[in-house]
Write an enzyme that holds these catalytic residues in place. Structure first.
Site, PDB file in Angstrom:
ATOM      1  N   LYS A   1       1.080   7.213  14.769  1.00  0.00           N
ATOM      2  CA  LYS A   1       1.158   5.743  14.785  1.00  0.00           C
ATOM      3  C   LYS A   1       0.870   5.266  13.369  1.00  0.00           C
ATOM      4  O   LYS A   1      -0.267   5.187  12.937  1.00  0.00           O
ATOM      5  CB  LYS A   1       0.090   5.203  15.746  1.00  0.00           C
TER       6      LYS A   1
ATOM      7  N   GLU B   1     -11.244   9.013   8.211  1.00  0.00           N
ATOM      8  CA  GLU B   1     -11.237   8.813   6.759  1.00  0.00           C
ATOM      9  C   GLU B   1     -11.279   7.314   6.541  1.00  0.00           C
ATOM     10  O   GLU B   1     -10.266   6.639   6.738  1.00  0.00           O
ATOM     11  CB  GLU B   1      -9.970   9.414   6.132  1.00  0.00           C
TER      12      GLU B   1
ATOM     13  N   CYS C   1      -8.269   3.791  -1.568  1.00  0.00           N
ATOM     14  CA  CYS C   1      -9.585   3.942  -0.912  1.00  0.00           C
ATOM     15  C   CYS C   1     -10.638   4.432  -1.884  1.00  0.00           C
ATOM     16  O   CYS C   1     -11.804   4.062  -1.784  1.00  0.00           O
ATOM     17  CB  CYS C   1      -9.474   4.906   0.255  1.00  0.00           C
TER      18      CYS C   1
ATOM     19  N   GLU D   1     -15.445  -3.727   0.895  1.00  0.00           N
ATOM     20  CA  GLU D   1     -14.150  -3.403   0.290  1.00  0.00           C
ATOM     21  C   GLU D   1     -13.274  -4.649   0.221  1.00  0.00           C
ATOM     22  O   GLU D   1     -12.835  -5.147   1.259  1.00  0.00           O
ATOM     23  CB  GLU D   1     -13.422  -2.429   1.207  1.00  0.00           C
TER      24      GLU D   1
HETATM   25  P1  NAP Z   1      -6.809  -0.576   9.310  1.00  0.00           P
HETATM   26  O1  NAP Z   1      -6.600  -2.022   9.486  1.00  0.00           O
HETATM   27  O2  NAP Z   1      -8.086   0.007   9.796  1.00  0.00           O
HETATM   28  O3  NAP Z   1      -5.561   0.125  10.034  1.00  0.00           O
HETATM   29  C1  NAP Z   1      -5.318   1.504   9.955  1.00  0.00           C
HETATM   30  C2  NAP Z   1      -4.444   1.929  11.128  1.00  0.00           C
HETATM   31  O4  NAP Z   1      -5.177   1.767  12.349  1.00  0.00           O
HETATM   32  C3  NAP Z   1      -3.183   1.078  11.281  1.00  0.00           C
HETATM   33  O5  NAP Z   1      -2.128   1.906  11.705  1.00  0.00           O
HETATM   34  C4  NAP Z   1      -3.606   0.092  12.349  1.00  0.00           C
HETATM   35  O6  NAP Z   1      -2.532  -0.511  13.041  1.00  0.00           O
HETATM   36  C5  NAP Z   1      -4.402   0.997  13.263  1.00  0.00           C
HETATM   37  N1  NAP Z   1      -5.308   0.308  14.201  1.00  0.00           N
HETATM   38  C6  NAP Z   1      -5.846  -0.914  14.078  1.00  0.00           C
HETATM   39  N2  NAP Z   1      -6.638  -1.185  15.147  1.00  0.00           N
HETATM   40  C7  NAP Z   1      -6.598  -0.094  15.950  1.00  0.00           C
HETATM   41  C8  NAP Z   1      -7.220   0.253  17.192  1.00  0.00           C
HETATM   42  N3  NAP Z   1      -8.045  -0.564  17.835  1.00  0.00           N
HETATM   43  N4  NAP Z   1      -6.954   1.465  17.710  1.00  0.00           N
HETATM   44  C9  NAP Z   1      -6.133   2.323  17.081  1.00  0.00           C
HETATM   45  N5  NAP Z   1      -5.521   2.055  15.913  1.00  0.00           N
HETATM   46  C10 NAP Z   1      -5.756   0.856  15.339  1.00  0.00           C
HETATM   47  O7  NAP Z   1      -6.669  -0.149   7.799  1.00  0.00           O
HETATM   48  P2  NAP Z   1      -5.561  -0.597   6.756  1.00  0.00           P
HETATM   49  O8  NAP Z   1      -5.802  -2.021   6.382  1.00  0.00           O
HETATM   50  O9  NAP Z   1      -4.217  -0.209   7.283  1.00  0.00           O
HETATM   51  O10 NAP Z   1      -5.878   0.369   5.514  1.00  0.00           O
HETATM   52  C11 NAP Z   1      -6.809   0.081   4.534  1.00  0.00           C
HETATM   53  C12 NAP Z   1      -8.086   0.853   4.789  1.00  0.00           C
HETATM   54  O11 NAP Z   1      -7.824   2.244   4.824  1.00  0.00           O
HETATM   55  C13 NAP Z   1      -9.114   0.659   3.691  1.00  0.00           C
HETATM   56  O12 NAP Z   1     -10.370   0.454   4.276  1.00  0.00           O
HETATM   57  C14 NAP Z   1      -9.088   1.978   2.945  1.00  0.00           C
HETATM   58  O13 NAP Z   1     -10.285   2.301   2.284  1.00  0.00           O
HETATM   59  C15 NAP Z   1      -8.804   2.933   4.060  1.00  0.00           C
HETATM   60  N6  NAP Z   1      -8.265   4.191   3.542  1.00  0.00           N
HETATM   61  C16 NAP Z   1      -9.081   5.286   3.486  1.00  0.00           C
HETATM   62  C17 NAP Z   1      -8.616   6.488   2.961  1.00  0.00           C
HETATM   63  C18 NAP Z   1      -9.501   7.705   2.870  1.00  0.00           C
HETATM   64  O14 NAP Z   1      -9.012   8.764   2.504  1.00  0.00           O
HETATM   65  N7  NAP Z   1     -10.776   7.625   3.176  1.00  0.00           N
HETATM   66  C19 NAP Z   1      -7.305   6.557   2.503  1.00  0.00           C
HETATM   67  C20 NAP Z   1      -6.490   5.429   2.571  1.00  0.00           C
HETATM   68  C21 NAP Z   1      -6.979   4.249   3.098  1.00  0.00           C
HETATM   69  P3  NAP Z   1      -1.803  -1.833  12.491  1.00  0.00           P
HETATM   70  O15 NAP Z   1      -2.411  -2.205  11.189  1.00  0.00           O
HETATM   71  O16 NAP Z   1      -0.398  -1.429  12.394  1.00  0.00           O
HETATM   72  O17 NAP Z   1      -2.036  -2.897  13.515  1.00  0.00           O
END
Ligand code: NAP
Length: 501
Positions: A173, A248, A282, A383
């Site tokens: 997903k 992650e 990240c 963040e």
């Molecule tokens: P996000 O809002 O947490 O979303 C990540 C994924 O989770 C998306 O596919 C999202 O779907 C899905 N999702 C949201 N709510 C969910 C739920 N209740 N159940 C299951 N899946 C759900 O993060 P983002 O804004 O896409 O990405 C930015 C974040 O990623 C930052 O905090 C960054 O630090 C982190 N990140 C961490 C790493 C690492 O290696 N540690 C690497 C890259 C990014 P939709 O958004 O499509 O609704």
């Protein structure tokens, strides 16, 4: 075009609706996809379950799985321009950065192809005759792989490649904002020889199709990359059926500069650390922690150079960094900057959208530096995930006190993903690196990683590690097989029938 890939075929989604994918650089529509429902997500889970329980995949030889992963890498190399173009259109990031991402993704698939065939277990000496005892690795089962938008295919490859290498089946997903390269990947996996049902894709929002994946009893493992709040929800949802969970999450990463560093290089990297991909990284170095004696000159020069950074779209060869992913995300970044100013930070550069009318339709935000920050400010602790550098200083009355103070400030965060230390004093570099509670530490560098090294966070930056051998272990169960080849009754309790009767 149907966008659900379930059981080896492309299907139309249920009534999950449709979405126009817009390039964040100019708002142009670059794709239109239909999105799935919770029932579609569960259909994908059932397909993955059947493929794992009854299909040939889990019993394929490690060599065959490795060959398939190499074929995926070959396809990536052959179609690099197209994959990079799709990634740039969805994310708005510069084409050259997307091309670098594709090179990294090739490396990830080749890395796990190598691991698939390595470490097939070990023999344990049981210390007695007629017994063989060995440790074997087996796939976990059905994996739900949930990924973010900032490095769409790279983050996906960190999950798909080890899941397949270990013999699992999965449902992917991706972020609803950046689905295009996932669609490409499903076709590539099929072409490379992945059997039907092993790799499944559902598009849609996290709430609609992500959450059901984290709750379904048929899913054995959830591997998630994204924000802390979502990670907490996923961990809670997965707990009902005690799924394996790999998270992650975010980071608020310190970049410490001592006065004895090579300051020209440290300054150059301080810019890249935070402004690469408009700060949507990240591990980005969003917290500059600089020794007070060099603060003024160092920050003046940072400001001078940040002011000149050119923002632009993915195909603008003069652009040095791109837009933010969405209007909502830009508003979030703006609110963090406003909060920082309200809490006492000083705006040195940026803090606004660009004036250039050519960029009006995109979600651009200028590289921003906030000085006079302290560790308790929300813009320092949370963040913003945008091009926003906060500056804190440290000092002391002795060299030891300098180090203590720098480490204390850098560790003052709930996160623990990555960080850097700049100094020409090798002893100090090693001491500080060991004391920082973050999963990756760069000494006199920022950002590089290699697939052979493990990636993961301390504290609330995550659970588990990706890449490296440990990365494959996240996707395997480890079993001890004890085989008594000559069992004989021991009669600890009672005697054999006939004797003593
Ligand atoms: P996000 O809002 O947490 O979303 C990540 C994924 O989770 C998306 O596919 C999202 O779907 C899905 N999702 C949201 N709510 C969910 C739920 N209740 N159940 C299951 N899946 C759900 O993060 P983002 O804004 O896409 O990405 C930015 C974040 O990623 C930052 O905090 C960054 O630090 C982190 N990140 C961490 C790493 C690492 O290696 N540690 C690497 C890259 C990014 P939709 O958004 O499509 O609704």
């Amino acid at each position: 075009m149907p966008e659900l890939f379930i059981d080896g075929t492309w299907r139309d989604a249920g009534d999950g609706g449709s979405r126009e994918i817009r390039c964040p650089a100019d708002g142009s529509v670059v794709a239109a996809v239909s999105e799935g429902t919770a029932e579609d997500a569960l259909a994908a889970v059932r397909a993955a379950r059947r493929a794992f329980d009854h299909g040939p995949w889990r019993d394929t030889s490690a060599l065959e799985r490795a060959q398939i992963l190499h074929r995926v890498a070959d396809l990536l190399e052959a179609e690099k321009s197209e994959v990079a173009r799709r990634e740039s259109l969805d994310t708005g990031k510069r084409l050259v950065e997307s091309e670098i991402d594709v090179d990294d993704i090739v490396g990830v698939f080749r890395h796990y192809a190598g691991l698939a065939n390595a470490d097939s277990g070990r023999v344990v000496d049981p210390g007695m005759p007629n017994v063989s005892s060995r440790i074997v690795h087996e796939p976990v089962g059905v994996c739900a792989l949930i990924t973010p938008w900032n490095y769409p295919l790279l983050q996906t490859s960190w999950k798909v490649a080890p899941a397949l290498a270990a013999g699992n089946t999965f449902v992917l997903k991706p972020s609803e904002l950046t689905p295009s390269t996932s669609i490409w990947l499903m076709n590539a996996l099929t072409e490379a020889g992945v059997p039907a049902g092993v790799a499944n894709l559902v598009l849609g929002s996290g709430a609609r199709v992500g959450a059901p994946l984290t709750e379904a009893p048929e899913v054995d493992l959830v591997s998630f990359t994204g924000g802390l709040e979502t990670g907490r929800k996923i961990m809670a949802a997965a707990s009902a059926t005690v799924k394996k969970v790999a998270l992650e999450l975010g980071g608020k990463n310190p970049n410490i500069v001592f006065a004895d560093a090579d300051l020209d290089v440290a300054l150059d990297y301080a810019l890249t650390a935070v402004f690469l991909d408009s700060g949507q990284v990240c591990s980005g170095g969003a917290r500059l922690i600089v020794e007070e004696s060099i603060h003024d000159d160092f920050v003046d020069e940072l400001v001078r150079r940040a002011e000149k950074i050119r923002v632009g779209g993915p195909f603008d060869s003069g652009a040095e960094t791109g837009p933010l992913i969405s209007a909502e995300h830009r508003e979030k970044v703006e609110s963090y900057v406003a909060a920082g100013l309200a809490e006492g930070a000083t705006l040195r550069v940026g803090g606004r959208r660009p004036d250039d009318p050519e960029l009006d339709k995109g979600f651009f935000y200028l590289p921003t530096i906030l000085d006079d920050c302290t560790a308790d400010m929300s813009v320092v602790q949370e963040e913003s995930f945008g091009p926003v550098l906060t500056v804190e200083t440290f000092g002391g009355s002795s060299p030891d006190e300098f180090e203590d103070r720098a480490v204390e400030i850098a560790n003052h965060t709930i996160y623990g993903l990555a960080g850097a230390v700049w100094t020409e004093n090798a002893g100090r570099a090693e001491r500080v690196a060991r004391r920082l509670r973050h999963g990756t530490i760069w000494i006199n560098d920022y950002h590089p990683y290699v697939p052979q090294a493990e990636w993961g966070g301390y504290k609330q930056s995550g659970i588990g590690r990706e890449l490296g051998l440990a990365g494959l272990n996240e996707y395997r169960e480890t079993k001890h097989i004890w085989h008594n080849t000559k069992p004989a009754a021991q009669y600890w309790f009672g005697e054999p029938a006939g004797e003593g009767a």
